[in-house]
Design an enzyme around this catalytic site. Sequence first.
Site, PDB file in Angstrom:
ATOM      1  N   ASP A   1       0.832  -1.210   0.000  1.00  0.00           N
ATOM      2  CA  ASP A   1       0.000   0.000   0.000  1.00  0.00           C
ATOM      3  C   ASP A   1       0.866   1.259   0.000  1.00  0.00           C
ATOM      4  O   ASP A   1       2.067   1.231  -0.311  1.00  0.00           O
ATOM      5  CB  ASP A   1      -0.987  -0.062   1.187  1.00  0.00           C
ATOM      6  CG  ASP A   1      -2.294   0.646   0.908  1.00  0.00           C
ATOM      7  OD1 ASP A   1      -2.331   1.885   1.029  1.00  0.00           O
ATOM      8  OD2 ASP A   1      -3.288  -0.031   0.562  1.00  0.00           O
ATOM      9  N   ASP A   2       0.288   2.350   0.406  1.00  0.00           N
ATOM     10  CA  ASP A   2       0.887   3.690   0.372  1.00  0.00           C
ATOM     11  C   ASP A   2       2.244   3.730   1.091  1.00  0.00           C
ATOM     12  O   ASP A   2       2.382   3.180   2.188  1.00  0.00           O
ATOM     13  CB  ASP A   2      -0.111   4.628   1.082  1.00  0.00           C
ATOM     14  CG  ASP A   2       0.215   6.081   0.895  1.00  0.00           C
ATOM     15  OD1 ASP A   2       1.239   6.384   0.283  1.00  0.00           O
ATOM     16  OD2 ASP A   2      -0.583   6.904   1.382  1.00  0.00           O
TER      17      ASP A   2
ATOM     18  N   ARG B   1      -5.461  16.456   3.483  1.00  0.00           N
ATOM     19  CA  ARG B   1      -4.477  15.381   3.679  1.00  0.00           C
ATOM     20  C   ARG B   1      -3.104  15.815   3.130  1.00  0.00           C
ATOM     21  O   ARG B   1      -2.404  15.032   2.485  1.00  0.00           O
ATOM     22  CB  ARG B   1      -4.929  14.075   3.039  1.00  0.00           C
ATOM     23  CG  ARG B   1      -4.389  12.863   3.778  1.00  0.00           C
ATOM     24  CD  ARG B   1      -4.500  11.587   2.967  1.00  0.00           C
ATOM     25  NE  ARG B   1      -4.206  10.422   3.794  1.00  0.00           N
ATOM     26  CZ  ARG B   1      -3.723   9.288   3.344  1.00  0.00           C
ATOM     27  NH1 ARG B   1      -3.486   9.123   2.059  1.00  0.00           N
ATOM     28  NH2 ARG B   1      -3.488   8.290   4.158  1.00  0.00           N
TER      29      ARG B   1
ATOM     30  N   LYS C   1      -4.142  -0.911  -6.843  1.00  0.00           N
ATOM     31  CA  LYS C   1      -5.187  -0.221  -6.071  1.00  0.00           C
ATOM     32  C   LYS C   1      -5.034   1.266  -6.379  1.00  0.00           C
ATOM     33  O   LYS C   1      -4.029   1.874  -6.017  1.00  0.00           O
ATOM     34  CB  LYS C   1      -4.983  -0.506  -4.584  1.00  0.00           C
ATOM     35  CG  LYS C   1      -5.946   0.214  -3.651  1.00  0.00           C
ATOM     36  CD  LYS C   1      -5.662  -0.208  -2.208  1.00  0.00           C
ATOM     37  CE  LYS C   1      -6.459   0.550  -1.186  1.00  0.00           C
ATOM     38  NZ  LYS C   1      -6.034   0.192   0.189  1.00  0.00           N
ATOM     39  N   TRP C   2      -6.007   1.836  -7.078  1.00  0.00           N
ATOM     40  CA  TRP C   2      -5.962   3.243  -7.507  1.00  0.00           C
ATOM     41  C   TRP C   2      -6.778   4.055  -6.513  1.00  0.00           C
ATOM     42  O   TRP C   2      -7.992   3.970  -6.481  1.00  0.00           O
ATOM     43  CB  TRP C   2      -6.528   3.342  -8.916  1.00  0.00           C
ATOM     44  CG  TRP C   2      -6.567   4.711  -9.520  1.00  0.00           C
ATOM     45  CD1 TRP C   2      -7.070   5.855  -8.978  1.00  0.00           C
ATOM     46  CD2 TRP C   2      -6.088   5.083 -10.832  1.00  0.00           C
ATOM     47  NE1 TRP C   2      -6.945   6.906  -9.842  1.00  0.00           N
ATOM     48  CE2 TRP C   2      -6.352   6.468 -10.991  1.00  0.00           C
ATOM     49  CE3 TRP C   2      -5.485   4.389 -11.884  1.00  0.00           C
ATOM     50  CZ2 TRP C   2      -6.028   7.159 -12.165  1.00  0.00           C
ATOM     51  CZ3 TRP C   2      -5.171   5.088 -13.043  1.00  0.00           C
ATOM     52  CH2 TRP C   2      -5.430   6.447 -13.177  1.00  0.00           C
ATOM     53  N   ASP C   3      -6.075   4.848  -5.722  1.00  0.00           N
ATOM     54  CA  ASP C   3      -6.697   5.578  -4.609  1.00  0.00           C
ATOM     55  C   ASP C   3      -6.909   7.040  -4.994  1.00  0.00           C
ATOM     56  O   ASP C   3      -6.310   7.549  -5.950  1.00  0.00           O
ATOM     57  CB  ASP C   3      -5.759   5.473  -3.395  1.00  0.00           C
ATOM     58  CG  ASP C   3      -6.462   5.625  -2.063  1.00  0.00           C
ATOM     59  OD1 ASP C   3      -7.645   6.024  -2.043  1.00  0.00           O
ATOM     60  OD2 ASP C   3      -5.816   5.357  -1.029  1.00  0.00           O
ATOM     61  N   MET C   4      -7.741   7.738  -4.235  1.00  0.00           N
ATOM     62  CA  MET C   4      -7.981   9.176  -4.432  1.00  0.00           C
ATOM     63  C   MET C   4      -8.417   9.716  -3.079  1.00  0.00           C
ATOM     64  O   MET C   4      -9.525   9.455  -2.637  1.00  0.00           O
ATOM     65  CB  MET C   4      -9.095   9.343  -5.472  1.00  0.00           C
ATOM     66  CG  MET C   4      -9.271  10.730  -5.996  1.00  0.00           C
ATOM     67  SD  MET C   4     -10.733  11.532  -5.365  1.00  0.00           S
ATOM     68  CE  MET C   4     -10.972  12.851  -6.513  1.00  0.00           C
ATOM     69  N   ASN C   5      -7.501  10.430  -2.409  1.00  0.00           N
ATOM     70  CA  ASN C   5      -7.732  10.718  -0.999  1.00  0.00           C
ATOM     71  C   ASN C   5      -8.143  12.145  -0.661  1.00  0.00           C
ATOM     72  O   ASN C   5      -8.110  12.513   0.504  1.00  0.00           O
ATOM     73  CB  ASN C   5      -6.483  10.359  -0.189  1.00  0.00           C
ATOM     74  CG  ASN C   5      -6.423   8.866   0.053  1.00  0.00           C
ATOM     75  OD1 ASN C   5      -7.319   8.305   0.667  1.00  0.00           O
ATOM     76  ND2 ASN C   5      -5.396   8.211  -0.453  1.00  0.00           N
TER      77      ASN C   5
ATOM     78  N   ASP D   1     -12.926   2.390   4.460  1.00  0.00           N
ATOM     79  CA  ASP D   1     -11.766   2.203   5.334  1.00  0.00           C
ATOM     80  C   ASP D   1     -12.186   1.582   6.656  1.00  0.00           C
ATOM     81  O   ASP D   1     -11.321   1.226   7.467  1.00  0.00           O
ATOM     82  CB  ASP D   1     -11.076   3.543   5.591  1.00  0.00           C
ATOM     83  CG  ASP D   1     -10.095   3.870   4.479  1.00  0.00           C
ATOM     84  OD1 ASP D   1      -9.774   2.961   3.695  1.00  0.00           O
ATOM     85  OD2 ASP D   1      -9.650   5.031   4.393  1.00  0.00           O
TER      86      ASP D   1
HETATM   87  C1  DGJ Z   1      -7.133   5.318   1.778  1.00  0.00           C
HETATM   88  C2  DGJ Z   1      -7.445   3.891   1.485  1.00  0.00           C
HETATM   89  O1  DGJ Z   1      -8.808   3.649   1.607  1.00  0.00           O
HETATM   90  C3  DGJ Z   1      -6.641   3.000   2.427  1.00  0.00           C
HETATM   91  O2  DGJ Z   1      -6.994   1.665   2.229  1.00  0.00           O
HETATM   92  C4  DGJ Z   1      -5.186   3.234   2.191  1.00  0.00           C
HETATM   93  O3  DGJ Z   1      -4.837   2.798   0.912  1.00  0.00           O
HETATM   94  C5  DGJ Z   1      -4.854   4.698   2.380  1.00  0.00           C
HETATM   95  N1  DGJ Z   1      -5.720   5.552   1.610  1.00  0.00           N
HETATM   96  C6  DGJ Z   1      -3.425   4.968   2.010  1.00  0.00           C
HETATM   97  O4  DGJ Z   1      -3.121   6.287   2.031  1.00  0.00           O
END
Ligand code: DGJ
Length: 741
Positions: free
Chosen positions: A366-367, A443, A476-480, A548
Amino acid sequence: MNITYNEKNRIFKLDTPHSSYCIGVVDEENFLGHVYYGRRLSSDDLAYLMRTGEPPFVPSENNRERTAFLDTFPMEYTGHNLGDYREGTLSVRTLSGHTGVSLFYVSHRIYDGKKALEGLPATFGGADECKTLEITCEDPVLKLQVVLSYSIFADTDAIARSVRVINNGGEAVYLTKVLSACIDMDNDDYDMITLHGSWARERAIQTYPVRKGKQSVGSVRGESSHQEHPFMAWKSRTATEEAGDVYAMNFVYSGNFIAQIEESQFGSIRAMMGIHPEDFCWKLESGAGFQAPEVICMYSANGLGGMTRNFHELYRNHLIRGMYKDKKRPVLINNWEATYFDFDTDKLLDIAREASALGIEMLVMDDGWFGHRNDDNSSLGDWFVNESKIKGGLKFLVDEVNKLGMKFGIWVEPEMISPDSDLYREHPDWAIRIPDRVGSLCRNQYVLDLTRKEVRDCVYDRIAAVLRSANIEYVKWDMNRQLSDLGSFGLAADRQGELVHRQTLALYEMQERLITDFPELLLENCSGGGARFDPGMLYYSPQIWCSDDADAIERLSIQAGTALIYPLSTMGAHVSDCPNHTVGRTTPFDTRGYVALAGTFGYELDVTKIPEADRNMIPDQVAMYHKYNDLVRQGDYYRIARYAENHFYDCYTVVAKDQSEALVTYVQVLNRPNFHSRRICIPGLDPEKTYVIENAADWPEIGQTEYRGDTLHYAGINIPPISGDFRARLMHLTEVKQAHA
Ligand code: DGJ
């Protein structure tokens, strides 16, 4: 499935397997009216339903009252500022600043199959699987053409609708609102259902009466969002899980949206859905076209359960693509909750070694593997492996994982940029923000301006290089963070209002490129948990991280809300550590496994550190996943009881298409003292078949009794109380094959 046009009464009739949708053209004026949507009808003799003979009369006979006419007429797709005071679906501003627009029927065509929507996700189907009606309307003053498109499917009661606007006028116009669908009908004591939430508690089901005025949900966050969902249903108040009228709309789109029902002064309702008009303004040059995204309209006479199963069927067969569409996904272990940013090659390999011995099939890093990212303060955009953490390099790590017989997956967040990154230092104008204002961080990051091709290409090339550097089989393509401070250094002043939609189109373009260049990749979308779990993203990835919050009890509500629309095969669900990192709750390890079984299944914990007793359960859980996943992925899902409603227990079942087996998941959230067994009725089985509890050993109180399918459905089965809270069990019902006489 059929689409007809009756020249005599000028009625279009779209017949899905169990529903009819009818549109009428009003004589002389050529207004397009909505006539009927509901149970399938045998006749199209329905023009009388448009009420054109009632006061204030047909407009051509009574021009004086045209505003009153337009304000009551059930419009199929509306204009603006000419007398219909209900909220409209299309708004335009000309260069001279005027806003009137009115649409009239011009022509239509009906054809087999369905066209793709350029640059947008959409449902699909071959010539033998669907049919399409395109109705062309026009505003004769503006020379604006609007093509309303309706596709129906042979195997589900869905209607996929979209709208294309073409400017045939001599000069540019500004589109300030282009919604994708509208349904006008009488209110019949409807309740509205929408999904609401927040981070870690996405998609809670909310039901409330439709009332006079407007009720809407929407997002202006640049993503479909944690908070509200691009979905709404309206159902007759008496409708249940199994019976009664339910209508729904779901947007095949991942950016800003609005979904609204307005009840008028006369008790009619207007349901509408599309791109949220806030912050939207699209300059349409002369000769250019604008394609609005697709809305799925659904009707079920079989209650909310029928609606759910229709959506599941549609999305499994006509939206999800790629190699994993119909395939079991590898059981993964993700290191996020195991290590957060504190990991290196040794730690990951320790986890992988233990995991592979237990039967887990893929390690996901992961990250935190790139730039100098050791917390969420830096490096987004610098997609280069941090070899002080990933010692020996990425290829070495992946090869070692592969040697253990495991696949390897990786996390990325391509849409973002950290102020503390080389990318930002080189290109501060690549972040979305308003000139002369300090950009709002969230963030510790900004959103990259993907409307600029050079930005898309740069980020894509960096990530593709990483993917090519080793045997990476999952992303896993994330967007936070959500969008704010809407401003692009790449767009002209009169195109700033296009930013959010263009950003969404850019995301789609990048994901299309990714799955085209890496066709064997398993892509899982994610957005700070489940902020972008929508049909748009499902077009690119067959699964999406649900939330999450992986606590088994919280997940009951999150997964029930998600599965209201989306197939279980799409729900990212993992067994996580306890006390749970979000709510601090401790639940039994087996309960966590049973709840995660309703999704893609995997682990989100440090397998080297969990209690031995829990670790020892993993091989059986993995075996359970392999035993039941085909059924869970492909079967028909029925809600039986929701903990969010009754506050004590949760229950649902998945029944095989051939009704030969069913898997019932029962979660007793809270035990009750001095209480008798609980009666559970199990729908979906064949009344003519006999079933037995195949895993009778798990139900010593019941044993291996035989039941008829209708007995299980209507009389039910008594589930004994289980000592303790948060306890769960599965019941696997299998058909008893009758011996031939
Ligand atoms: C949000 C994701 O939902 C988590 O599972 C994890 O990948 C974090 N971001 C990492 O920054």
